[in-house]
Write a protein that holds these residues in place. Sequence first.
Motif, PDB file in Angstrom:
ATOM      1  N   GLN A 144      15.815 -14.540  13.319  1.00  0.00           N
ATOM      2  CA  GLN A 144      15.149 -13.466  13.923  1.00  0.00           C
ATOM      3  C   GLN A 144      15.805 -12.777  15.093  1.00  0.00           C
ATOM      4  O   GLN A 144      16.236 -11.719  15.359  1.00  0.00           O
TER       5      GLN A 144
ATOM      6  N   GLN B 173      23.069 -19.550  21.439  1.00  0.00           N
ATOM      7  CA  GLN B 173      22.666 -19.991  20.182  1.00  0.00           C
ATOM      8  C   GLN B 173      23.816 -19.838  19.291  1.00  0.00           C
ATOM      9  O   GLN B 173      23.419 -20.313  17.965  1.00  0.00           O
TER      10      GLN B 173
ATOM     11  N   GLN C  15      13.655 -23.598  13.713  1.00  0.00           N
ATOM     12  CA  GLN C  15      14.885 -23.252  14.257  1.00  0.00           C
ATOM     13  C   GLN C  15      15.670 -22.069  13.588  1.00  0.00           C
ATOM     14  O   GLN C  15      16.251 -21.156  14.277  1.00  0.00           O
TER      15      GLN C  15
ATOM     16  N   GLN D   7      13.935 -18.686  14.179  1.00  0.00           N
ATOM     17  CA  GLN D   7      14.166 -18.168  15.274  1.00  0.00           C
ATOM     18  C   GLN D   7      15.381 -17.499  15.267  1.00  0.00           C
ATOM     19  O   GLN D   7      15.722 -16.567  15.807  1.00  0.00           O
TER      20      GLN D   7
END
Length: 172
Positions: free
Chosen positions: A147, A117, A141, A144
């Motif tokens: 998070q 990531q 995205q 995400q």
Amino acid sequence: MPIDANASALAQLHDIALPAPISTMPIAPGYWIIAAVLIILAVWLGKRLYKQHQYHAPRKIALTLLQSYNVEDDSFAAQVNSLLKRTALTYLPREHLAKLNGQPWFDWLDTRLAPDQQHKIGLLLVKRHQASGLDQAEKAQLLQLAQAWLNNKHAFSDATLISNNPHQEAKC
């Protein structure tokens, strides 16, 4: 005493044997030591769990705030960036973290993300300043990634922050 066959059965009965009286001695010292050790362990575990809960409270509040943000809002990326910075400021010293902007900030954000990531959140946060902005897929995205960043339960490290600072100050 020999049993007389001619004696009655009642005469052959013996008195009831009573158990030995209960001792008035206190509980053995070993049991007191075991009880004390168990109480100390319970108190220590309780304090540790409480401190862990207190440590993760700002991160959990930030996750709740992140969920309340409107992904379709044009200022979503700016809100996410601000939330991540405010969350980090609750854990780390202001003098090291507050001056991080741009690429050093994005690099530091990457230290709390999984390797697959990394180097994505910075590109998305930079794109918020462009005229085209972020499209819905990019905002999803970013949500995400934010998070994932906030869900990381590892302790915030001041060492990664300080190691980024000499690179930044060398530019000045």
